[in-house]
Design a protein around this motif. Structure first.
Motif, PDB file in Angstrom:
ATOM      1  N   GLY A  84       0.656  -1.194  -0.071  1.00  0.00           N
ATOM      2  CA  GLY A  84      -0.160  -0.004   0.100  1.00  0.00           C
ATOM      3  C   GLY A  84       0.982   1.314   0.106  1.00  0.00           C
ATOM      4  N   GLU A  85       1.992   1.405   0.849  1.00  0.00           N
ATOM      5  CA  GLU A  85       2.715   2.488   0.943  1.00  0.00           C
ATOM      6  C   GLU A  85       3.686   2.444  -0.578  1.00  0.00           C
ATOM      7  OE1 GLU A  85       2.900   4.862   2.996  1.00  0.00           O
ATOM      8  OE2 GLU A  85       1.203   4.088   3.795  1.00  0.00           O
ATOM      9  N   LYS A  86       3.848   1.470  -1.082  1.00  0.00           N
ATOM     10  CA  LYS A  86       4.616   1.532  -2.663  1.00  0.00           C
ATOM     11  C   LYS A  86       3.659   2.145  -3.373  1.00  0.00           C
ATOM     12  CE  LYS A  86       7.747  -2.270  -2.334  1.00  0.00           C
ATOM     13  NZ  LYS A  86       8.239  -3.561  -3.033  1.00  0.00           N
ATOM     14  N   VAL A  87       2.538   1.997  -3.487  1.00  0.00           N
ATOM     15  CA  VAL A  87       1.698   2.565  -4.207  1.00  0.00           C
ATOM     16  C   VAL A  87       1.328   4.096  -4.051  1.00  0.00           C
ATOM     17  CG1 VAL A  87      -0.780   2.295  -4.992  1.00  0.00           C
ATOM     18  CG2 VAL A  87       0.295   0.420  -4.783  1.00  0.00           C
ATOM     19  N   HIS A  88       1.088   4.251  -2.680  1.00  0.00           N
ATOM     20  CA  HIS A  88       0.790   5.507  -2.333  1.00  0.00           C
ATOM     21  C   HIS A  88       2.210   6.445  -2.581  1.00  0.00           C
ATOM     22  CE1 HIS A  88      -0.920   8.606  -0.271  1.00  0.00           C
ATOM     23  NE2 HIS A  88      -0.328   8.920   0.840  1.00  0.00           N
ATOM     24  N   ARG A  89       3.159   5.761  -2.732  1.00  0.00           N
ATOM     25  CA  ARG A  89       4.542   6.864  -2.689  1.00  0.00           C
ATOM     26  C   ARG A  89       5.078   6.696  -3.924  1.00  0.00           C
ATOM     27  NH1 ARG A  89       3.271   9.981   1.403  1.00  0.00           N
ATOM     28  NH2 ARG A  89       3.436   9.078   3.371  1.00  0.00           N
ATOM     29  N   ALA A  90       4.658   6.022  -4.982  1.00  0.00           N
ATOM     30  CA  ALA A  90       5.205   5.764  -6.313  1.00  0.00           C
ATOM     31  C   ALA A  90       5.541   6.911  -7.092  1.00  0.00           C
ATOM     32  CB  ALA A  90       4.175   4.912  -7.068  1.00  0.00           C
ATOM     33  N   ASP A  91       6.768   6.678  -7.859  1.00  0.00           N
ATOM     34  CA  ASP A  91       7.278   7.645  -8.666  1.00  0.00           C
ATOM     35  C   ASP A  91       6.129   8.054  -9.480  1.00  0.00           C
ATOM     36  OD1 ASP A  91       8.842   9.302 -10.085  1.00  0.00           O
ATOM     37  OD2 ASP A  91      10.141   7.920 -10.741  1.00  0.00           O
ATOM     38  N   TYR A  92       5.991   9.331 -10.002  1.00  0.00           N
ATOM     39  CA  TYR A  92       4.765   9.625 -10.863  1.00  0.00           C
ATOM     40  C   TYR A  92       5.542  10.732 -12.084  1.00  0.00           C
ATOM     41  CZ  TYR A  92       4.737  13.667  -7.444  1.00  0.00           C
ATOM     42  OH  TYR A  92       4.964  14.435  -6.668  1.00  0.00           O
ATOM     43  N   GLY A  93       6.587  10.343 -12.489  1.00  0.00           N
ATOM     44  CA  GLY A  93       7.158  10.951 -13.653  1.00  0.00           C
ATOM     45  C   GLY A  93       7.712  12.303 -13.766  1.00  0.00           C
ATOM     46  N   TYR A  94       8.363  12.718 -12.653  1.00  0.00           N
ATOM     47  CA  TYR A  94       8.999  13.965 -12.549  1.00  0.00           C
ATOM     48  C   TYR A  94      10.557  13.693 -12.755  1.00  0.00           C
ATOM     49  CZ  TYR A  94       5.175  16.954 -11.160  1.00  0.00           C
ATOM     50  OH  TYR A  94       3.963  17.796 -11.428  1.00  0.00           O
ATOM     51  N   ALA A  95      11.221  14.429 -13.543  1.00  0.00           N
ATOM     52  CA  ALA A  95      12.471  14.486 -13.644  1.00  0.00           C
ATOM     53  C   ALA A  95      13.358  15.616 -13.696  1.00  0.00           C
ATOM     54  CB  ALA A  95      12.857  13.846 -14.959  1.00  0.00           C
ATOM     55  N   GLY A  96      14.468  15.979 -12.730  1.00  0.00           N
ATOM     56  CA  GLY A  96      14.767  17.507 -12.755  1.00  0.00           C
ATOM     57  C   GLY A  96      15.406  17.756 -13.920  1.00  0.00           C
ATOM     58  N   LEU A  97      15.675  19.171 -14.144  1.00  0.00           N
ATOM     59  CA  LEU A  97      16.182  19.681 -15.026  1.00  0.00           C
ATOM     60  C   LEU A  97      17.558  19.159 -15.743  1.00  0.00           C
ATOM     61  CD1 LEU A  97      15.965  21.868 -17.450  1.00  0.00           C
ATOM     62  CD2 LEU A  97      16.856  23.511 -15.906  1.00  0.00           C
ATOM     63  N   MET A  98      18.296  18.734 -14.766  1.00  0.00           N
ATOM     64  CA  MET A  98      19.689  18.201 -14.791  1.00  0.00           C
ATOM     65  C   MET A  98      19.836  16.797 -14.571  1.00  0.00           C
ATOM     66  SD  MET A  98      21.186  20.876 -16.164  1.00  0.00           S
ATOM     67  CE  MET A  98      22.812  21.013 -16.234  1.00  0.00           C
ATOM     68  N   ASP A  99      18.782  16.007 -14.769  1.00  0.00           N
ATOM     69  CA  ASP A  99      18.651  14.592 -14.208  1.00  0.00           C
ATOM     70  C   ASP A  99      19.340  13.717 -15.229  1.00  0.00           C
ATOM     71  OD1 ASP A  99      17.844  12.022 -13.482  1.00  0.00           O
ATOM     72  OD2 ASP A  99      15.825  12.539 -13.606  1.00  0.00           O
ATOM     73  N   ARG A 100      20.470  12.890 -14.763  1.00  0.00           N
ATOM     74  CA  ARG A 100      21.289  12.232 -15.678  1.00  0.00           C
ATOM     75  C   ARG A 100      20.658  11.284 -16.521  1.00  0.00           C
ATOM     76  NH1 ARG A 100      25.867   9.821 -12.380  1.00  0.00           N
ATOM     77  NH2 ARG A 100      24.825   8.097 -13.295  1.00  0.00           N
ATOM     78  N   LYS A 101      19.495  10.583 -15.803  1.00  0.00           N
ATOM     79  CA  LYS A 101      18.512   9.766 -16.449  1.00  0.00           C
ATOM     80  C   LYS A 101      17.802  10.162 -17.712  1.00  0.00           C
ATOM     81  CE  LYS A 101      18.187   6.902 -12.434  1.00  0.00           C
ATOM     82  NZ  LYS A 101      17.335   6.565 -11.533  1.00  0.00           N
ATOM     83  N   GLY A 102      17.718  11.430 -17.896  1.00  0.00           N
ATOM     84  CA  GLY A 102      16.920  12.211 -18.994  1.00  0.00           C
ATOM     85  C   GLY A 102      15.547  12.539 -18.491  1.00  0.00           C
ATOM     86  N   SER A 103      15.082  13.340 -19.267  1.00  0.00           N
ATOM     87  CA  SER A 103      13.646  13.868 -19.022  1.00  0.00           C
ATOM     88  C   SER A 103      12.704  12.626 -19.474  1.00  0.00           C
ATOM     89  CB  SER A 103      13.221  15.064 -19.854  1.00  0.00           C
ATOM     90  OG  SER A 103      13.293  14.703 -21.191  1.00  0.00           O
ATOM     91  N   ILE A 104      11.618  12.887 -18.935  1.00  0.00           N
ATOM     92  CA  ILE A 104      10.487  11.975 -18.831  1.00  0.00           C
ATOM     93  C   ILE A 104       9.175  12.673 -19.892  1.00  0.00           C
ATOM     94  CG2 ILE A 104       8.433  10.554 -17.813  1.00  0.00           C
ATOM     95  CD1 ILE A 104      10.291  10.571 -15.342  1.00  0.00           C
ATOM     96  N   ARG A 105       9.028  12.029 -20.871  1.00  0.00           N
ATOM     97  CA  ARG A 105       8.120  12.621 -21.878  1.00  0.00           C
ATOM     98  C   ARG A 105       6.851  12.078 -21.711  1.00  0.00           C
ATOM     99  NH1 ARG A 105      13.027  11.590 -23.804  1.00  0.00           N
ATOM    100  NH2 ARG A 105      12.366   9.332 -24.899  1.00  0.00           N
TER     101      ARG A 105
END
Length: 175
Positions: A84-105
């Motif tokens: 339940g907490e994994k669902v509640h706190r799940a990543d929802y697609g933000y990436a920082g401006l200088m994120d090494r992994k790249g932006s999320i489209r």
């Protein structure tokens, strides 16, 4: 539903201000709408897990009172809390401006929204299994209680493994 269909459906429901934001903000309004839809869906899933927890607590207390409780009864509560907490706190697609992994489209966010929607049937299956077991325990039918608790535990663990695959939908392995 494909990612493009999901994006087009969201764009069709947007107002004039959102269309202007998309024009000048490189699709920012559509990304935000997709994130918001996914957040609402995850909130519904989290509410389902909270309801499961309350029902399972009653089942567990009844099992303790009748002497039918096994380790699996307690483990189910722990797993429900964790998932339940994994669902509640799940990543929802933000990436920082200088994120090494790249932006999320938009397509990645739409893919995750579609992935989350596909998990709805699994959650409903878990809810149904717990409801059926709850009704049986209220009727004092404890036949195969340990096996049913193990089955519910495995259903939730199966859902958790699929949920853990969710982040890969944001950033597919590309070279």
């Amino acid at each position: 539903m494909s990612e493009k269909e999901t994006i087009e459906k969201v764009k069709d429901r947007q107002g004039l201000l959102a269309k202007i934001q998309n024009l000048f903000g490189l699709g920012y309004a559509t990304k935000e709408d997709l994130r918001e839809l996914d957040k609402k869906l995850r909130d519904f899933y989290y509410a389902d897990f909270k309801g499961l927890r309350h029902k399972w607590e009653e089942i567990y207390l009844s099992a303790l009172n009748t002497g039918k409780a096994t380790d699996d009864f307690k483990k189910v509560i722990q797993i429900i809390d964790r998932v339940g907490e994994k669902v509640h706190r799940a990543d929802y697609g933000y990436a920082g401006l200088m994120d090494r992994k790249g932006s999320i489209r938009e397509t990645e966010i739409a893919r995750v929204l579609n992935y989350d929607r596909a998990l709805s049937d699994e959650i409903q299956g878990i809810v149904k299994a717990v409801d059926d077991f709850y009704n049986e325990t209220q009727a004092e039918n404890w036949a195969d209680a340990a096996a049913k608790a193990r089955n519910i535990k495995s259903l939730i663990l199966g859902f958790e493994s699929k949920w853990d695959e969710r982040e890969k939908q944001f950033r597919l392995m590309e070279v």
